[in-house]
Design an enzyme around this catalytic site. Sequence first.
Site, mmCIF file in Angstrom:
data_model
loop_
_atom_site.group_PDB
_atom_site.id
_atom_site.type_symbol
_atom_site.label_atom_id
_atom_site.label_comp_id
_atom_site.label_asym_id
_atom_site.label_seq_id
_atom_site.Cartn_x
_atom_site.Cartn_y
_atom_site.Cartn_z
ATOM 1 N N ASN A 111 0.746 -1.321 -0.021
ATOM 2 C CA ASN A 111 0.045 0.044 -0.014
ATOM 3 C C ASN A 111 0.892 1.307 -0.113
ATOM 4 O O ASN A 111 1.823 1.254 0.577
ATOM 5 C CB ASN A 111 -0.833 0.061 1.094
ATOM 6 C CG ASN A 111 -0.436 0.700 2.359
ATOM 7 O OD1 ASN A 111 -0.504 1.911 2.736
ATOM 8 N ND2 ASN A 111 0.182 -0.173 3.291
ATOM 9 N N PHE A 115 -1.411 8.146 4.515
ATOM 10 C CA PHE A 115 -2.220 8.926 5.572
ATOM 11 C C PHE A 115 -3.668 9.635 4.898
ATOM 12 O O PHE A 115 -4.085 10.659 5.502
ATOM 13 C CB PHE A 115 -1.656 9.647 6.237
ATOM 14 C CG PHE A 115 -0.546 9.230 7.063
ATOM 15 C CD1 PHE A 115 -0.564 7.832 7.429
ATOM 16 C CD2 PHE A 115 0.475 9.946 7.863
ATOM 17 C CE1 PHE A 115 0.823 7.515 8.379
ATOM 18 C CE2 PHE A 115 1.503 9.466 8.495
ATOM 19 C CZ PHE A 115 1.456 8.299 8.848
ATOM 20 N N SER A 175 5.617 5.127 8.864
ATOM 21 C CA SER A 175 5.259 4.641 7.503
ATOM 22 C C SER A 175 5.978 5.165 6.446
ATOM 23 O O SER A 175 6.658 6.111 6.463
ATOM 24 C CB SER A 175 3.877 5.644 7.278
ATOM 25 O OG SER A 175 3.133 5.383 5.920
ATOM 26 N N ASN A 177 5.287 5.584 3.488
ATOM 27 C CA ASN A 177 4.299 6.497 2.442
ATOM 28 C C ASN A 177 4.232 7.941 2.515
ATOM 29 O O ASN A 177 3.441 8.593 1.965
ATOM 30 C CB ASN A 177 3.090 5.591 2.157
ATOM 31 C CG ASN A 177 3.249 4.449 1.964
ATOM 32 O OD1 ASN A 177 4.014 3.803 1.085
ATOM 33 N ND2 ASN A 177 2.264 3.322 2.633
ATOM 34 N N THR A 178 4.851 8.554 3.744
ATOM 35 C CA THR A 178 4.987 9.875 3.746
ATOM 36 C C THR A 178 6.246 10.223 3.860
ATOM 37 O O THR A 178 7.104 9.613 4.541
ATOM 38 C CB THR A 178 4.199 10.252 5.251
ATOM 39 O OG1 THR A 178 2.901 9.772 5.010
ATOM 40 C CG2 THR A 178 4.379 11.782 5.405
ATOM 41 N N LYS A 217 5.176 3.488 17.003
ATOM 42 C CA LYS A 217 5.230 2.441 16.228
ATOM 43 C C LYS A 217 6.310 2.631 15.192
ATOM 44 O O LYS A 217 6.586 3.674 14.607
ATOM 45 C CB LYS A 217 3.970 2.706 15.066
ATOM 46 C CG LYS A 217 3.718 1.454 14.357
ATOM 47 C CD LYS A 217 2.209 1.337 13.747
ATOM 48 C CE LYS A 217 2.159 -0.152 13.014
ATOM 49 N NZ LYS A 217 0.740 0.039 12.505
ATOM 50 N N ASN A 246 5.624 -1.611 11.495
ATOM 51 C CA ASN A 246 4.890 -0.780 10.230
ATOM 52 C C ASN A 246 5.161 -1.904 9.086
ATOM 53 O O ASN A 246 5.743 -2.914 9.286
ATOM 54 C CB ASN A 246 5.331 0.563 9.984
ATOM 55 C CG ASN A 246 4.165 1.292 9.592
ATOM 56 O OD1 ASN A 246 3.313 0.936 8.778
ATOM 57 N ND2 ASN A 246 3.716 2.569 10.277
#
Length: 336
Positions: A111, A115, A175, A177-178, A217, A246
């Site tokens: 994915n 966010f 994450s 993805n940021t 996390k 994560n």
Amino acid sequence: MFYYFIRKLLFLIEPEKAHFLTLKYLKIKNINLFNFFYKNRIPSKKIKCMGLTFKNKLGAAAGIDKNGEYINSLSKLGFGFIEVGTVTPLPQIGNPKPRIFRIIPMEGIINSMGFNNLGIDNLINNIKKSNFKGIIGVNIGKNHNTRIEESINDYLICIDKIYCYASYIAINISSPNTINLRNLQYGILFQDLLYKIKKKQKELHKKYLKYVPIAIKISPDLSKKELIYISKKLIKYKIDAVIATNTTLDHSLVSGLKNSFQKGGLSGLPLQKKSTNIISILSKNLKNEIPIIGVGGINSINSAKEKIKSGATLIQIYSGLVYHGPTLVKKIINEI
């Protein structure tokens, strides 16, 4: 077998849409789906962690219900706790679609959501509307447009707003993805983050006479040296728990499979051993001073037990639920 028939149909649909439709379906009132899966009530196996009493060790991981819209539905599956989010101070649409990809032969998911959420205020309203009396964790992050050097303010805003409504707060600094988010796991940025969130926690504890635990996390892509460093700082600043882990940027275990080239964090079975290894290293270095919430690739009773044996006090699932359905929740709870 019933779920695997449903899964075949769901897997004909684009993953993000299938996820949305499944949750919408579960939310329909007076539905008999839960009675079908749960002819026998899931037993209560209470456990204390972070000063809280959990109904059992298994929780729903962040990402399943980003905006807290399906808390009541998820609670019926038997989870001991539900972690909602990741949520940010302001609403944001996240990264461009498509942004979820299945790696079916390896029970994996990639994915690159970024966010996407409706903001902290919307989440608070949804928590207020839910009738779930169990443990609700709230996973928070920074907005995309907030510079990394100023991102701690986003976490403080979220903590301030959600403090009275969360059972615990999870700080998502891992994450993939940021952009640059994972930099918050290192050096001065990490220490500054821990110091300021702990200071905020103390202020709110005094103000509301309520102690809300805070968990950090972390990424599965950290080295042993980095994990030792993180462990020392978590102990120093008396953080209440660590969530490991994560999603991973290491796609080597799915190389050559359909969708393996897609950008984003990989979860599910390919992450299983990696996250378990992280838990083992953390467990040795935290020395029972800080509990570990284990997540990553739990798709069976054995993999759940492995996480606990490696040092996790609590565990969470997400991808395993996608590939094996609600009965997996009951099986794991019954056996652990």
